[in-house]
Motif scaffolding. Sequence first.
Motif, PDB file in Angstrom:
ATOM      1  N   GLN A 118       1.208  -0.930   0.076  1.00  0.00           N
ATOM      2  CA  GLN A 118      -0.108   0.611   0.391  1.00  0.00           C
ATOM      3  C   GLN A 118       0.980   1.217   0.060  1.00  0.00           C
ATOM      4  N   TRP A 119       1.673   1.405   0.811  1.00  0.00           N
ATOM      5  CA  TRP A 119       2.739   2.467   0.787  1.00  0.00           C
ATOM      6  C   TRP A 119       3.527   2.528  -1.043  1.00  0.00           C
ATOM      7  N   ALA A 120       3.961   1.802  -1.533  1.00  0.00           N
ATOM      8  CA  ALA A 120       4.795   1.688  -2.623  1.00  0.00           C
ATOM      9  C   ALA A 120       3.606   2.214  -3.122  1.00  0.00           C
ATOM     10  N   TRP A 147       3.373   6.143  -3.083  1.00  0.00           N
ATOM     11  CA  TRP A 147       4.379   6.774  -3.236  1.00  0.00           C
ATOM     12  C   TRP A 147       4.318   6.433  -4.646  1.00  0.00           C
ATOM     13  N   MET A 148       4.111   5.717  -5.271  1.00  0.00           N
ATOM     14  CA  MET A 148       3.679   5.994  -6.772  1.00  0.00           C
ATOM     15  C   MET A 148       2.915   6.693  -7.134  1.00  0.00           C
ATOM     16  N   LEU A 155       9.023  12.617  -2.688  1.00  0.00           N
ATOM     17  CA  LEU A 155       9.925  11.950  -1.613  1.00  0.00           C
ATOM     18  C   LEU A 155      11.059  10.983  -2.741  1.00  0.00           C
ATOM     19  N   ASN A 156      12.165  10.727  -2.109  1.00  0.00           N
ATOM     20  CA  ASN A 156      12.750   9.889  -2.823  1.00  0.00           C
ATOM     21  C   ASN A 156      12.188   8.194  -2.325  1.00  0.00           C
ATOM     22  N   ARG A 157      12.114   7.054  -3.160  1.00  0.00           N
ATOM     23  CA  ARG A 157      11.105   6.587  -2.741  1.00  0.00           C
ATOM     24  C   ARG A 157      11.519   5.563  -1.274  1.00  0.00           C
TER      25      ARG A 157
END
Length: 112
Positions: free
Chosen positions: A18-20, A23-24, A29-31
């Motif tokens: 879910q976090w990934a 982020w997408m 921010l930087n991953r």
Amino acid sequence: MKQDYKHPITPPPELVQQWASEWMQQQSLNRDNFMAARASQYGADQELEACCEWLKLEGHEYEHEALLVARRPKPPSLKEQALVALQALQQRITDPNIIEPLRRALESLSDD
């Protein structure tokens, strides 16, 4: 340390996925930094939950509530934010025919 060791506060794979996905969508921010921030918050939340459970088990109900309020304060409601903005606006606009209806309208809203 064994390679298959899993720390007790390791987030579940579904949450990491879910976090990934978040982020997408944001890519603000930087991953690695984004994932580290989410994992840190998750770990802190787990620790806070464990501390609160321990306090409740020990019969410290009020301390449990105080700990939650101190560590995870509620952000101001939209109404509270609007009233603060109105105070700033009042510094520039002194006409009560503009300010007072806005204030009454805001104060009549629920605090949700």
